[in-house]
Design a protein around this motif. Structure first.
Motif, PDB file in Angstrom:
ATOM      1  N   SER A   1      -3.242   7.320  -1.358  1.00 53.80           N
ATOM      2  CA  SER A   1      -2.603   7.235  -0.169  1.00 53.80           C
ATOM      3  C   SER A   1      -2.164   6.666   0.579  1.00 53.80           C
TER       4      SER A   1
ATOM      5  N   SER B   1      -0.997  11.735   0.477  1.00 50.90           N
ATOM      6  CA  SER B   1      -1.841  12.044   0.596  1.00 50.90           C
ATOM      7  C   SER B   1      -2.047  13.093   0.740  1.00 50.90           C
TER       8      SER B   1
ATOM      9  N   ASP C   1      -3.666  13.509   4.960  1.00 48.24           N
ATOM     10  CA  ASP C   1      -2.776  12.391   5.464  1.00 48.24           C
ATOM     11  C   ASP C   1      -1.458  13.471   7.004  1.00 48.24           C
TER      12      ASP C   1
ATOM     13  N   ARG D   1      -1.401  14.415  10.301  1.00 48.01           N
ATOM     14  CA  ARG D   1      -0.977  13.349  11.078  1.00 48.01           C
ATOM     15  C   ARG D   1      -0.181  12.682  11.400  1.00 48.01           C
TER      16      ARG D   1
ATOM     17  N   GLY E   1      -0.535   7.026   7.728  1.00 46.89           N
ATOM     18  CA  GLY E   1      -0.818   6.593   6.987  1.00 46.89           C
ATOM     19  C   GLY E   1       0.249   7.591   5.397  1.00 46.89           C
ATOM     20  N   SER E   2       1.503   8.463   6.355  1.00 41.15           N
ATOM     21  CA  SER E   2       2.150   9.277   4.916  1.00 41.15           C
ATOM     22  C   SER E   2       3.505   9.207   5.220  1.00 41.15           C
TER      23      SER E   2
END
Length: 237
Positions: A56, A61, A64, A67, A204-205
């Protein structure tokens, strides 16, 4: 304090590896650079994981991915338009023009646009800079400073390839102009790196900045390739 020192040591080691690879990769045959770049990204991510950085934190992760894809696609559209605008302007097009682009065959151009740029350039660099280096930076300092550091390093990553491209057009560029062009590329890519870092943190990615990065470069490549680096009133780079 031990955690901070450990994080700084890991970051410095990663920076050293990236700097060394940046020089070495220029001596690797062009066809071997795709696996080399992807391998370097995977290796650095693996080392970060061994030092305790979670998937993460690295933006890797699987939870994610969705998104990241959505945000990346939304960001890709205006960036592609901006890239097309840069190619349309003779002054900025000269900075982008390289015989490695204008001299490609149609088959090579398709491979460059659809395979090499998305994987060798965008994905690999995003894992390295917005994945590993940003994550390690966030472990020892504030988000703002971690973004600044990774973005400046991303700008400096482009010094060697920019100098190579300018050298191939040396007859058209005085030394002073070449130096100014290099500084302009470093500054521009550092600013772009900060934008990619923002996308990475928001989504987050690393998928988000990878898609945006790919769109930016793919449009630039295709535009320069189709125009041959020239346009009415423009001088070949």
């Amino acid at each position: 304090m031990t955690r901070v020192r450990s994080a700084v040591a890991a970051e410095l080691a990663a920076i050293g590896c990236v700097a060394a690879f940046n020089i070495i990769v220029t001596r690797i045959r062009r066809r071997a650079r795709l696996p080399a770049n992807l391998g370097a990204a995977v290796a650095l991510a693996g080392v970060a994981r061994m030092s305790g950085v979670s998937p993460s934190e690295l933006g890797l992760s699987r939870a994610d991915v969705g998104r990241g894809t959505r945000i990346g696609l939304v960001a890709a559209a205006p960036l592609a338009a901006a890239s097309a605008g840069a190619v349309a302007l003779p002054r900025t097009r000269r900075l982008l023009t390289d015989e490695k682009i204008t001299g490609t065959s149609p088959t090579e151009a398709v491979f460059e646009t659809l395979v090499r740029i998305p994987l060798e350039t965008a994905l690999s660099e995003e894992v390295i800079f917005r994945g590993v280096l940003l994550a390690l930076g966030l472990r020892s300092r504030s988000r703002g400073w971690a973004v600044v550091t990774s973005s400046v390093l991303f700008g400096l990553w482009h010094v060697v390839p920019t100098m190579g491209a300018l050298a191939r057009g040396a007859n058209d560029r005085p030394d002073a102009r070449a130096g100014a062009s290099t500084v302009a590329v470093v500054a521009t890519t550092a600013i772009a790196g900060a934008g990619f870092a923002w996308l990475r943190l928001r989504a987050g990615s690393v998928i988000a900045p990878s898609l945006a990065h790919a769109a930016l470069n793919m449009v630039a490549f295709a535009g320069v390739r189709m125009t041959g680096g020239t346009q009415a009133g423009a001088r070949p780079a």
